[in-house]
Design a protein around this motif. Sequence first.
Motif, PDB file in Angstrom:
ATOM      1  N   HIS A 145      38.155  23.417  45.696  1.00  0.00           N
ATOM      2  CA  HIS A 145      36.698  23.345  45.798  1.00  0.00           C
ATOM      3  C   HIS A 145      36.314  21.927  45.368  1.00  0.00           C
ATOM      4  N   ILE A 146      35.790  21.167  46.291  1.00  0.00           N
ATOM      5  CA  ILE A 146      35.496  19.769  45.982  1.00  0.00           C
ATOM      6  C   ILE A 146      34.000  19.527  46.116  1.00  0.00           C
ATOM      7  N   TYR A 147      33.412  19.071  45.024  1.00  0.00           N
ATOM      8  CA  TYR A 147      31.985  18.749  45.047  1.00  0.00           C
ATOM      9  C   TYR A 147      31.822  17.346  44.474  1.00  0.00           C
ATOM     10  N   LYS A 148      31.296  16.457  45.291  1.00  0.00           N
ATOM     11  CA  LYS A 148      31.173  15.033  44.920  1.00  0.00           C
ATOM     12  C   LYS A 148      32.545  14.514  44.506  1.00  0.00           C
ATOM     13  N   ASP A 149      32.687  13.998  43.255  1.00  0.00           N
ATOM     14  CA  ASP A 149      33.996  13.465  42.861  1.00  0.00           C
ATOM     15  C   ASP A 149      34.722  14.396  41.882  1.00  0.00           C
ATOM     16  N   GLU A 150      34.348  15.688  41.938  1.00  0.00           N
ATOM     17  CA  GLU A 150      34.990  16.686  41.071  1.00  0.00           C
ATOM     18  C   GLU A 150      35.761  17.676  41.941  1.00  0.00           C
ATOM     19  N   ALA A 151      36.977  17.957  41.535  1.00  0.00           N
ATOM     20  CA  ALA A 151      37.763  18.937  42.304  1.00  0.00           C
ATOM     21  C   ALA A 151      38.272  20.032  41.379  1.00  0.00           C
ATOM     22  N   GLN A 152      38.346  21.235  41.921  1.00  0.00           N
ATOM     23  CA  GLN A 152      38.951  22.348  41.195  1.00  0.00           C
ATOM     24  C   GLN A 152      40.075  22.885  42.070  1.00  0.00           C
ATOM     25  N   LEU A 153      41.238  23.024  41.450  1.00  0.00           N
ATOM     26  CA  LEU A 153      42.392  23.541  42.187  1.00  0.00           C
ATOM     27  C   LEU A 153      42.640  24.992  41.747  1.00  0.00           C
ATOM     28  N   PHE A 154      42.636  25.894  42.722  1.00  0.00           N
ATOM     29  CA  PHE A 154      42.833  27.323  42.443  1.00  0.00           C
ATOM     30  C   PHE A 154      44.077  27.846  43.160  1.00  0.00           C
ATOM     31  N   LEU A 155      44.621  28.925  42.623  1.00  0.00           N
ATOM     32  CA  LEU A 155      45.631  29.709  43.354  1.00  0.00           C
ATOM     33  C   LEU A 155      44.949  30.981  43.804  1.00  0.00           C
ATOM     34  N   ASP A 156      45.192  31.378  45.035  1.00  0.00           N
ATOM     35  CA  ASP A 156      44.625  32.627  45.537  1.00  0.00           C
ATOM     36  C   ASP A 156      45.564  33.761  45.136  1.00  0.00           C
ATOM     37  N   SER A 157      45.120  34.570  44.180  1.00  0.00           N
ATOM     38  CA  SER A 157      46.013  35.618  43.659  1.00  0.00           C
ATOM     39  C   SER A 157      46.049  36.850  44.568  1.00  0.00           C
ATOM     40  N   SER A 158      45.150  36.917  45.557  1.00  0.00           N
ATOM     41  CA  SER A 158      45.043  38.147  46.352  1.00  0.00           C
ATOM     42  C   SER A 158      45.874  38.117  47.624  1.00  0.00           C
ATOM     43  N   GLY A 159      45.958  36.952  48.259  1.00  0.00           N
ATOM     44  CA  GLY A 159      46.620  36.902  49.573  1.00  0.00           C
ATOM     45  C   GLY A 159      45.647  37.434  50.612  1.00  0.00           C
ATOM     46  N   GLU A 160      46.061  38.458  51.343  1.00  0.00           N
ATOM     47  CA  GLU A 160      45.148  39.046  52.339  1.00  0.00           C
ATOM     48  C   GLU A 160      43.891  39.550  51.645  1.00  0.00           C
ATOM     49  N   SER A 161      42.770  39.480  52.343  1.00  0.00           N
ATOM     50  CA  SER A 161      41.504  39.916  51.760  1.00  0.00           C
ATOM     51  C   SER A 161      41.618  41.336  51.172  1.00  0.00           C
ATOM     52  N   LEU A 162      40.995  41.530  50.016  1.00  0.00           N
ATOM     53  CA  LEU A 162      41.139  42.813  49.315  1.00  0.00           C
ATOM     54  C   LEU A 162      40.433  43.971  50.028  1.00  0.00           C
ATOM     55  N   HIS A 163      39.621  43.665  51.049  1.00  0.00           N
ATOM     56  CA  HIS A 163      39.025  44.796  51.781  1.00  0.00           C
ATOM     57  C   HIS A 163      40.126  45.535  52.558  1.00  0.00           C
ATOM     58  N   LYS A 164      41.242  44.870  52.764  1.00  0.00           N
ATOM     59  CA  LYS A 164      42.375  45.537  53.434  1.00  0.00           C
ATOM     60  C   LYS A 164      43.100  46.377  52.390  1.00  0.00           C
ATOM     61  N   ARG A 165      42.612  47.609  52.248  1.00  0.00           N
ATOM     62  CA  ARG A 165      43.076  48.453  51.144  1.00  0.00           C
ATOM     63  C   ARG A 165      44.465  49.025  51.397  1.00  0.00           C
ATOM     64  N   GLY A 166      44.851  49.105  52.663  1.00  0.00           N
ATOM     65  CA  GLY A 166      46.188  49.642  52.948  1.00  0.00           C
ATOM     66  C   GLY A 166      46.181  51.089  53.417  1.00  0.00           C
ATOM     67  N   TYR A 167      44.990  51.701  53.616  1.00  0.00           N
ATOM     68  CA  TYR A 167      44.975  53.089  54.105  1.00  0.00           C
ATOM     69  C   TYR A 167      44.606  53.201  55.574  1.00  0.00           C
ATOM     70  N   LYS A 168      44.329  52.086  56.226  1.00  0.00           N
ATOM     71  CA  LYS A 168      43.946  52.173  57.643  1.00  0.00           C
ATOM     72  C   LYS A 168      45.183  52.124  58.530  1.00  0.00           C
ATOM     73  N   VAL A 169      45.379  53.203  59.295  1.00  0.00           N
ATOM     74  CA  VAL A 169      46.471  53.217  60.251  1.00  0.00           C
ATOM     75  C   VAL A 169      46.028  52.452  61.495  1.00  0.00           C
ATOM     76  N   ARG A 170      44.766  52.728  61.908  1.00  0.00           N
ATOM     77  CA  ARG A 170      44.198  52.019  63.058  1.00  0.00           C
ATOM     78  C   ARG A 170      42.774  51.620  62.728  1.00  0.00           C
ATOM     79  N   ASN A 171      42.291  50.596  63.436  1.00  0.00           N
ATOM     80  CA  ASN A 171      40.947  50.109  63.151  1.00  0.00           C
ATOM     81  C   ASN A 171      39.937  50.562  64.189  1.00  0.00           C
ATOM     82  N   HIS A 172      38.795  51.019  63.724  1.00  0.00           N
ATOM     83  CA  HIS A 172      37.677  51.383  64.589  1.00  0.00           C
ATOM     84  C   HIS A 172      37.104  50.099  65.203  1.00  0.00           C
TER      85      HIS A 172
END
Length: 393
Positions: A145-172
Amino acid sequence: MGKNEYYVAKTFAGLEHLLAGELEALGARNCRVMSRSVAFEGPVELMYEANYHCRTALRVLWRQKTFSFHNNRQFYEQIFEFPSENFLHRDGTLAVHATIADTIFNTPLYASVLAKDAICDRFRDLYDERPSVDRDSPDVQFHLHIYKDEAQLFLDSSGESLHKRGYKVRNHPAPINEVVAAAMLMLAGYDGSCDFIDPMCGGATLPIEAAMMALHIPAGFYRRDYGFCRWKRFDPQLWKSIRDKAEILDDVPVNFYASDIDPRFVEMARDNVKRARLVDFIHVERRDMRQSNPARTPALVMMNPPYGERLEVKDIEDFYAEIGDTLKRNYAGCRAFLISSDMKALKHVGLKPDSKTTLFNGSLECRFLGYDLFAGDRKNHVSQNSPSSHTKN
Ligand SMILES: C[S@@+](CC[C@H](N)C(=O)[O-])C[C@H]1O[C@@H](n2cnc3c(N)ncnc32)[C@H](O)[C@@H]1O
């Protein structure tokens, strides 16, 4: 208690306060609501817990470093100095995502390529080999996240978006996002103490989220993969202890009903319910909403009717009027909620909502309306239920 770390959890616009509430309930400190995200602090365990439990989070970022820079060289050196080898395996893959505002970089792509080069050059110096980039499914996803001359470095701990809960066999074809579905239930105050009905269930997202909440099934219960599982510094013992702590109920004294007019979606709902191992709780059947009614009252009825945008409906306004008539006729004694992006059609429901919230289902702006359903006319209902009607003079 471990070291205090700084995190940012992302969500949809309008859900920030719900997410902050969930994080606070997990023990997060210094929660700060921002636009489509919540910053919070706590030990590393909290990062695992937020991923596992927060129903309204899309992803959780863990801040590793903040720095100022005035030119490309300084930016590169700051990233180069970060010990990425603590997270990225020698043969691992990485990706860098950047957001920029008012800075020396013209494009976020330039910043992300420069950062990726710095990380790869560090690996070449350390191990004489460069990790490869995998934009779709990297082992370590960096966010800048870079704003002006300041930067923040993050690690994404989730990977795939958390809305993908893992119970959907098929998508509507027109699903409600799982995070939005959970938020709707929270906004409706659903606590699992009454039956839940979705008479236009599609893939059964709402009934599954409702049953998960009632049975205290963690949001991430069905999910196998999280970003942090692929890190070198992944702590499998800690992760297991967090999952083992979940106290899932065996039973609840309420039922969940899911129905749809389209046999293809009834089949899809059944498959998803089966995958979620909720067949003993969620009754799925084919039924026209206009012929539906509650098995008992009170119940919470919640639905996401076709918007007309993603599903064809012949006369959308008449159809919404029929939804209103059915609610009025068959659901007296229940509380009802509708979500739709079709503001014009919603006016044809013909009932007076007592709560209105703007929500975003992905990029679609929607209204989420709540109705108290009662027999007879509204004036009598209001006067019978006003505080003065319960007070003896
Ligand atoms: C927007 S989708 C619901 C998606 C669902 N919330 C999900 O996450 O998968 C609307 C659903 O309403 C169903 N539907 C349309 N008319 C109906 C009717 N008269 N009775 C019952 N279901 C109906 C459609 O078949 C469709 O599956």
